[in-house]
Design a protein around this motif. Sequence first.
Motif, mmCIF file in Angstrom:
data_model
loop_
_atom_site.group_PDB
_atom_site.id
_atom_site.type_symbol
_atom_site.label_atom_id
_atom_site.label_comp_id
_atom_site.label_asym_id
_atom_site.label_seq_id
_atom_site.Cartn_x
_atom_site.Cartn_y
_atom_site.Cartn_z
ATOM 1 N N VAL A 159 0.847 -1.190 0.000
ATOM 2 C CA VAL A 159 0.000 0.000 0.000
ATOM 3 C C VAL A 159 0.883 1.241 0.000
ATOM 4 O O VAL A 159 2.085 1.173 0.263
ATOM 5 N N ASP A 160 0.263 2.381 -0.298
ATOM 6 C CA ASP A 160 0.957 3.659 -0.204
ATOM 7 C C ASP A 160 0.979 4.042 1.276
ATOM 8 O O ASP A 160 0.008 4.572 1.816
ATOM 9 N N LYS A 161 2.081 3.746 1.925
ATOM 10 C CA LYS A 161 2.158 3.927 3.389
ATOM 11 C C LYS A 161 1.987 5.390 3.784
ATOM 12 O O LYS A 161 1.387 5.696 4.811
ATOM 13 N N ASP A 162 2.515 6.287 2.956
ATOM 14 C CA ASP A 162 2.384 7.705 3.260
ATOM 15 C C ASP A 162 0.918 8.131 3.214
ATOM 16 O O ASP A 162 0.441 8.850 4.102
ATOM 17 N N ALA A 163 0.202 7.666 2.203
ATOM 18 C CA ALA A 163 -1.218 8.017 2.071
ATOM 19 C C ALA A 163 -2.043 7.413 3.214
ATOM 20 O O ALA A 163 -2.937 8.071 3.762
ATOM 21 N N VAL A 164 -1.733 6.177 3.581
ATOM 22 C CA VAL A 164 -2.464 5.526 4.671
ATOM 23 C C VAL A 164 -2.222 6.253 5.986
ATOM 24 O O VAL A 164 -3.152 6.498 6.771
ATOM 25 N N SER A 165 -0.972 6.625 6.247
ATOM 26 C CA SER A 165 -0.640 7.335 7.485
ATOM 27 C C SER A 165 -1.341 8.690 7.546
ATOM 28 O O SER A 165 -1.867 9.089 8.591
ATOM 29 N N HIS A 166 -1.367 9.381 6.406
ATOM 30 C CA HIS A 166 -2.047 10.674 6.373
ATOM 31 C C HIS A 166 -3.555 10.501 6.555
ATOM 32 O O HIS A 166 -4.209 11.348 7.186
#
Length: 209
Positions: A159-166
Motif C-alpha cells: 500500500v501507499d504507506k504515506d497516504a495511509v498514514s495521512h
Amino acid sequence: MDKKVSARSQRTREQIRAAAQRLFLESGFMGTSTDAIMAEAGVASKETLYRHYANKEALFVDVLEHMTLEQARPAAVLADLPVPRDAPSLRLGLTIVAREILSVMVQPEYLALLRIIMAESPRFPHLGRLFKDAVPQRGLSIMTLLLQQAREQQVVDEVDKDAVSHALLGGLLTYALLDVFFVGQPAQPELLERADAVVEVIMRAVLPH
C-alpha cells in the motif's frame, strides 16, 4: 560563583518564559505586552528582560519552541513499539499511536497553541514547520514505520504507506478540530474511542483481502 550566577540566570529566563507562555496562551502575541510579561514574571526592569530576550518576538519563538518540544515527548516514547508480526499486533500498535496523538491534540494547551500558530504564522513562517514537526510529523513517521514493518512481515498488502498514514492522522485531526477546537467544548473520555474506530477502518483497507 559563576555556576551560581548561571543557575540564577537560567531560573530567571525560565521564569520569564513561563510567564510569557501563560499570557500568550491567554491573550495571543499582539494582546500581550512586555510590561505585562514583566509583571507576571516578577521582573523589575526591562534591562533584565532584554538580557535574556532581544525582543518580544524572540521570547514568543522561545515559548513556542519550548511548548512544541513538550508536546513531542509523548509521541517520542512511541518509537519503541514492537514490530507488528500479525494483524492483532499491528492493530494494537496503530491504536496506541492513534490514541496518543488524539489525546495530545485535544489538550487545551495544544489547542491554544494551534490557535496562536494559525494567527501568527504569517509573521513567523517557520513556526508552522516547528508545530508540524512536534506531534503530527512524529506521529506520521511512527505510523509509516509500523506499516513498513508490517509489510516486511507480510501482514499487510503493498500500500501507499504515506497516504495511509495521512488518512489515519487526518481522521484523528478531524475529530480534534470539529468536535473540540471549533466548538470550544472540552474533550469527552469517549472521544478516544474514535481513534480505535479510525484504526479499524484503516486495518480493513490494508489487510489482504
